[in-house]
Write an enzyme that holds these catalytic residues in place. Structure first.
Site, mmCIF file in Angstrom:
data_model
loop_
_atom_site.group_PDB
_atom_site.id
_atom_site.type_symbol
_atom_site.label_atom_id
_atom_site.label_comp_id
_atom_site.label_asym_id
_atom_site.label_seq_id
_atom_site.Cartn_x
_atom_site.Cartn_y
_atom_site.Cartn_z
ATOM 1 C CB CYS A 42 17.219 -1.550 55.169
ATOM 2 S SG CYS A 42 16.082 -1.028 53.904
ATOM 3 C CB THR B 48 31.330 -23.995 81.525
ATOM 4 O OG1 THR B 48 32.353 -24.979 81.458
ATOM 5 C CG2 THR B 48 31.195 -23.495 82.959
ATOM 6 C CD GLN C 203 9.326 -10.073 69.831
ATOM 7 O OE1 GLN C 203 8.840 -9.274 70.630
ATOM 8 N NE2 GLN C 203 10.534 -9.896 69.310
ATOM 9 C CB SER D 133 15.108 -14.738 73.673
ATOM 10 O OG SER D 133 16.258 -13.947 73.699
ATOM 11 C CB ALA D 134 17.043 -13.629 78.991
ATOM 12 C CG HIS D 135 17.567 -10.000 74.076
ATOM 13 N ND1 HIS D 135 17.338 -9.007 73.168
ATOM 14 C CD2 HIS D 135 17.601 -11.151 73.379
ATOM 15 C CE1 HIS D 135 17.254 -9.545 71.948
ATOM 16 N NE2 HIS D 135 17.405 -10.845 72.056
HETATM 17 N N1 PLP Z 1 12.399 -15.337 67.364
HETATM 18 C C1 PLP Z 1 11.729 -14.167 67.416
HETATM 19 C C2 PLP Z 1 10.265 -14.162 67.169
HETATM 20 C C3 PLP Z 1 12.407 -12.976 67.688
HETATM 21 O O1 PLP Z 1 11.748 -11.824 67.718
HETATM 22 C C4 PLP Z 1 13.811 -13.040 67.911
HETATM 23 C C5 PLP Z 1 14.589 -11.792 68.138
HETATM 24 O O2 PLP Z 1 14.302 -10.753 67.587
HETATM 25 C C6 PLP Z 1 14.447 -14.288 67.872
HETATM 26 C C7 PLP Z 1 13.711 -15.410 67.589
HETATM 27 C C8 PLP Z 1 15.915 -14.412 68.135
HETATM 28 O O3 PLP Z 1 16.173 -14.339 69.511
HETATM 29 P P1 PLP Z 1 17.655 -13.979 70.030
HETATM 30 O O4 PLP Z 1 17.862 -12.547 69.745
HETATM 31 O O5 PLP Z 1 17.598 -14.264 71.501
HETATM 32 O O6 PLP Z 1 18.588 -14.883 69.342
#
Ligand code: PLP
Length: 392
Positions: A326, A238, A180, A200-202
């Site tokens: 939930c 790959t 985050q 994480s890229a997204h």
């Molecule tokens: N760690 C934290 C603090 C996250 O907020 C998230 C995703 O919500 C993740 C790990 C997991 O990342 P990913 O969705 O790229 O697997």
């Protein structure tokens, strides 16, 4: 409002058009395998190297310490499991916090079943890890401290530098889940004493399904996925070149816009928090007032169910998230909200709104107006609220 209002950027973010544009050629014209030797494929190797360098620069480190993964979850699993395996001769004790993401907590449970001992450190009412408890938990057999950089639910930013110092003083490896925080906060792994970091890229306008693990040189953790020699023999398979390119582009954009973007997000967040707290009675803000992610606001509304609020916000085109679990098939309130001391009934009435620089004051005004209307409606249907009003 006709238009969708997206206030769930901690769940995921929109992939920026520039990111998509950067990725596209690697699906079509430039489809070579970066491990191949001919000229055509070396362009893929070059693109991968460039993306890795961009990410390394953003973290204040070198390319050789960045390993691409299939996202934040994989990076967390890799950091914990491979460290546990590699250092078990020294000891089988790991320290983490009670408010980690499930990618860390469930991996800890997995390790516990395999003979590792895990200490889960408490947090205070704002979600800040109790450093005195952390120091006391250290044993001669402690091999790893894993504490997240910033929390995904309540946005609280941890005292990472202090934790890094504690780890270093006690010669223990320090991993942080910065999923985050990356793109929202300045991160320099050397300055902060971080040995391993997940990203994480997204979460920063990049594609889903790609992330990375930073592993400081000299740390002996080995491959998590076995097979070919990709990622310097530590993560076989790959390489996902288009996604790595997208990740690199997203990081480049996030770094160049960070100051201005987070300033705008903070202003929007403050506007939202002030209005909600002033206009919706029996409401609290969860998390720290200032040590919080620029885009995070998390509220608990007494006498209502967060899930009902979410559904009704959705009916008004507002995308948000609640504090309960939930979605994971459990009706228990979030472990994070319980850890900061919220009683079950208050934790159940929680709402997380996570902004982006694309949000506007008009969207927030509309959202606050809807929250007021819906909370009022839900309270009128609540026997608890009725009882409370009668006793007042
Ligand atoms: N760690 C934290 C603090 C996250 O907020 C998230 C995703 O919500 C993740 C790990 C997991 O990342 P990913 O969705 O790229 O697997």
């Amino acid at each position: 409002m006709e238009k969708k209002i997206y206030l769930d950027n901690a769940a995921t973010t929109k992939t920026k058009p520039e990111v998509v544009d950067a990725m596209l050629p690697y699906f079509s014209e430039l489809y070579g395998n970066p491990s191949s030797v001919y000229e055509f494929a070396t362009q893929n190797k070059k693109a991968l190297d460039e993306a890795r360098l961009t990410i390394a620069n953003a973290l204040g480190t070198e390319s050789a310490e960045i390993y691409f993964t299939g996202g934040g979850t994989e990076a967390d699993n890799w950091a914990l499991i491979a460290t546990a395996e590699a250092y078990q001769d020294k000891g089988k004790h790991i320290i983490t916090s009670k408010i980690e993401h499930h990618a860390v907590l469930h991996t800890c449970e997995y390790l516990q079943k395999r003979g590792f001992e895990i200490s889960y450190i408490d947090v205070d009412e704002y979600g800040i890890v109790k450093l005195d408890q952390l120091e006391k938990a250290i044993r001669p057999t402690t091999i790893l401290i894993s504490i997240m950089f910033a929390n995904n639910e309540i946005g609280t930013i941890q005292p990472i530098k202090e934790i890094g110092e504690i780890a270093k003083r006690n010669k223990i490896l320090f991993h942080t889940d910065a999923v985050q925080a990356f793109g929202q906060l300045d991160i320099d792994v050397d300055d902060l004493g971080i040995d391993m970091l997940s990203a994480s890229a997204h979460k920063l306008n990049g594609p889903k399904g790609i992330g990375c693990l930073y592993i400081r040189k000299g740390i002996k953790i080995r491959s998590f996925i076995h097979g070919g020699a990709q990622e310097r023999g530590r993560r076989a398979g790959t390489e996902n070149v288009p996604f790595a390119v997208g990740f690199g582009k997203a990081v480049e954009l996030a770094m160049t816009t960070m100051k201005e973007r987070t300033k705008k997000e903070t202003e929007l967040r403050e506007y939202l928090i002030k209005r909600v707290l002033a206009e919706v009675p029996y409401t609290r803000l969860n998390g720290h007032r200032s040590k919080r992610l620029p885009n995070n606001a998390n509220f608990s509304f007494q006498f209502i169910e967060g899930e009902s609020l979410l559904i009704m916000l959705d009916m008004n085109n507002i995308c948000a998230s609640s504090g309960s679990a939930c979605t994971s098939g459990s009706l228990d309130p979030s472990h994070v909200l319980l850890s900061i001391g919220l009683p079950h009934e208050i934790a159940h009435g929680s709402l997380r709104l996570t902004l982006s620089e694309a949000n506007t004051i008009e969207e927030l005004d509309y959202t606050v107006d809807k929250i007021k209307e819906i909370v009022d409606k839900l309270r009128k249907m609540s026997p608890l609220y009725e009882d409370f009003v009668r006793r007042r």
